[in-house]
Design a protein around this motif. Structure first.
Motif, short mmCIF file in Angstrom:
data_model
loop_
_atom_site.label_atom_id
_atom_site.label_comp_id
_atom_site.label_asym_id
_atom_site.label_seq_id
_atom_site.Cartn_x
_atom_site.Cartn_y
_atom_site.Cartn_z
N ARG A 157 16.33 3.08 34.28
CA ARG A 157 16.46 1.71 33.74
C ARG A 157 16.15 1.68 32.25
N LEU A 158 15.15 2.43 31.83
CA LEU A 158 14.81 2.53 30.41
C LEU A 158 15.99 3.11 29.64
N LEU A 159 16.61 4.13 30.18
CA LEU A 159 17.77 4.75 29.54
C LEU A 159 18.94 3.79 29.45
N THR A 170 30.43 6.34 23.56
CA THR A 170 31.05 7.52 24.13
C THR A 170 29.96 8.37 24.80
N THR A 171 30.40 9.37 25.52
CA THR A 171 29.45 10.27 26.19
C THR A 171 28.55 10.95 25.17
N GLU A 172 29.11 11.36 24.04
CA GLU A 172 28.33 12.03 23.00
C GLU A 172 27.26 11.10 22.43
N GLU A 173 27.59 9.84 22.24
CA GLU A 173 26.63 8.88 21.71
C GLU A 173 25.51 8.62 22.71
N ILE A 174 25.85 8.57 23.98
CA ILE A 174 24.83 8.39 25.02
C ILE A 174 23.92 9.61 25.07
N ILE A 233 19.81 9.87 24.65
CA ILE A 233 18.93 10.59 25.58
C ILE A 233 18.02 11.54 24.82
N VAL A 234 18.58 12.28 23.87
CA VAL A 234 17.78 13.22 23.07
C VAL A 234 16.71 12.46 22.29
#
Length: 69
Positions: A27-29, A45-49, A53-54
């Motif tokens: 939920r935080l993510l 995009t997937t890369e931005e997500i 995460i990092v």
């Protein structure tokens, strides 16, 4: 978009299995992803997500290091 859908699916399975720690983390993510989408006014995009995460991982690691000191 596929990564966001995968995270949302993981949230649902964490709810079903009553895994509070995993649910809280996911939920935080999702919240961070949603906030960034609002900020830039488009879907990520997937890369931005992955970058989000990092960033969140780095923040949590720094916080735990400061807590240990």
């Amino acid at each position: 978009m596929a990564l966001k859908a995968e995270i949302q699916g993981a949230v649902k399975s964490a709810m079903k299995s009553a895994d509070a720690l995993t649910l809280s983390t996911l939920r935080l993510l999702l919240s961070a992803v949603h906030n960034e989408e609002i900020r830039i006014r488009k879907e990520l995009t997937t890369e931005e997500i992955q970058k989000i995460i990092v960033t969140l991982c780095k923040q949590r690691n720094e916080a735990s290091e400061l807590f240990r000191k």
